[in-house]
Scaffold this motif. Structure first.
Motif: not given
Length: 295
Positions: A107-118, A251-260, A121-126
């Motif tokens: 549900v997150f975009g995976g572009q963060h660089c710190r542990p995700l809090k509940p 490469p995949t059809k759906a992007p994967r979060p780089f940081y989750s 902001p949500k930025q799903p890419e798939s």
């Protein structure tokens, strides 16, 4: 008095784990739904299943998890990940059952660089991530006694997962390439299921109150998929070599979060639970697989 718990999604990793744990959970009586009795793509099937039934807790482990396939099969993904959880939450509300819904780091975009809090902001890419986010929002709207638990990189001795794929490929190949630029935390299904049952037991025994909302759960620690693969082969005694590569090589059809990597402080504080480190849980899982002849 035994708690009546419904597990939706018996066939999956988490559902299978709950079924195993149920055999030694004396304070609860479990019902496990299967697709032939509860078709989550059919609203009428859901209503018929719940007619005349009563549960204290409903745990929804079912989901459309084929991340790449979801990009083309949007309709089914949204039915299972959005519409079905909303209907299940409605049924839980009618009987005033606690509803626990399993969600995902996608549900997150995976572009963060710190542990995700509940509440981040949500930025799903798939399609998968978007459908799961809508499911979360619908559940919280439909039933005030709902708990969302997001998890990541789930694995176990059941079903299909990264651990079992690596073990199979390690027997077939002398070397493998695994991405090192996707970072998160593996989650042993047994640890997640055990913690959920601990939470329910604390609520049932009045030790803790049911606190609705969104929580995060994964094992402790941080690693990349490459690190995870290296640890798997090391602990399994495999001689398969692992080489780190960037995601662009696969490469995949759906992007994967780089940081989750997820911040789990809320669930630990609210329900006073301890979470094992991912390496300790991996060792535990592999030992269990060896002892049961799966390795």
């Amino acid at each position: 008095m035994q708690q009546l718990i419904l597990i939706v999604g018996k066939e999956g990793q988490l559902g299978s784990t709950f079924e195993e744990l149920s055999k030694r959970t004396g304070w609860a009586r479990f019902t496990f739904s299967t697709i032939d009795k509860l078709n989550l793509t059919n609203p009428e099937s859901i209503k018929q299943f719940f007619y005349g039934k009563k549960f204290d807790f409903i745990i929804n482990c079912a989901a459309y998890t084929a991340v790449d396939k979801a990009e083309e099969d949007r309709e089914t993904a949204f039915k299972l990940n959005y519409e079905a959880p909303a209907l299940l939450a409605e049924e839980a509300a009618l009987m005033d059952a606690g509803f626990i819904h399993i969600s995902t780091d996608y549900v997150f975009g995976g572009q963060h660089c710190r542990p995700l809090k509940p509440g981040d902001p949500k930025q799903p890419e798939s399609v998968y991530g978007k459908s799961k986010l809508l499911g979360e929002e619908a559940v919280l709207k439909k039933h005030s006694r709902s708990m969302i638990i997001r998890t990541s990189w789930l694995y176990s001795e059941y079903g299909r997962n990264f651990l079992k794929t690596m073990l199979r490929l390690g027997q077939e190949k002398e070397s493998l390439k695994v991405v090192f630029d996707q970072v998160g935390t593996p989650t042993l299904a047994n640890d997640l299921a055990s913690s959920i049952l601990t939470i329910i037991h604390k609520i049932e025994s009045k030790e803790k109150s049911f606190v609705p909302g969104v929580y995060h759960f994964s094992n402790e620690g941080v690693c990349s998929w490459y690190d995870f693969a290296v640890a798997i082969f090391r602990e399994a005694g495999s001689e398969c070599r692992v080489f780190p590569v960037e995601s662009g090589e696969f490469p995949t059809k759906a992007p994967r979060p780089f940081y989750s990597v997820m911040d789990k402080s809320l669930i630990k504080k609210t329900y006073e639970i301890e979470i094992p480190h991912w390496q300790d849980s991996l060792i535990k899982c592999l030992k269990k697989m060896k002892d049961s002849g799966l390795l």
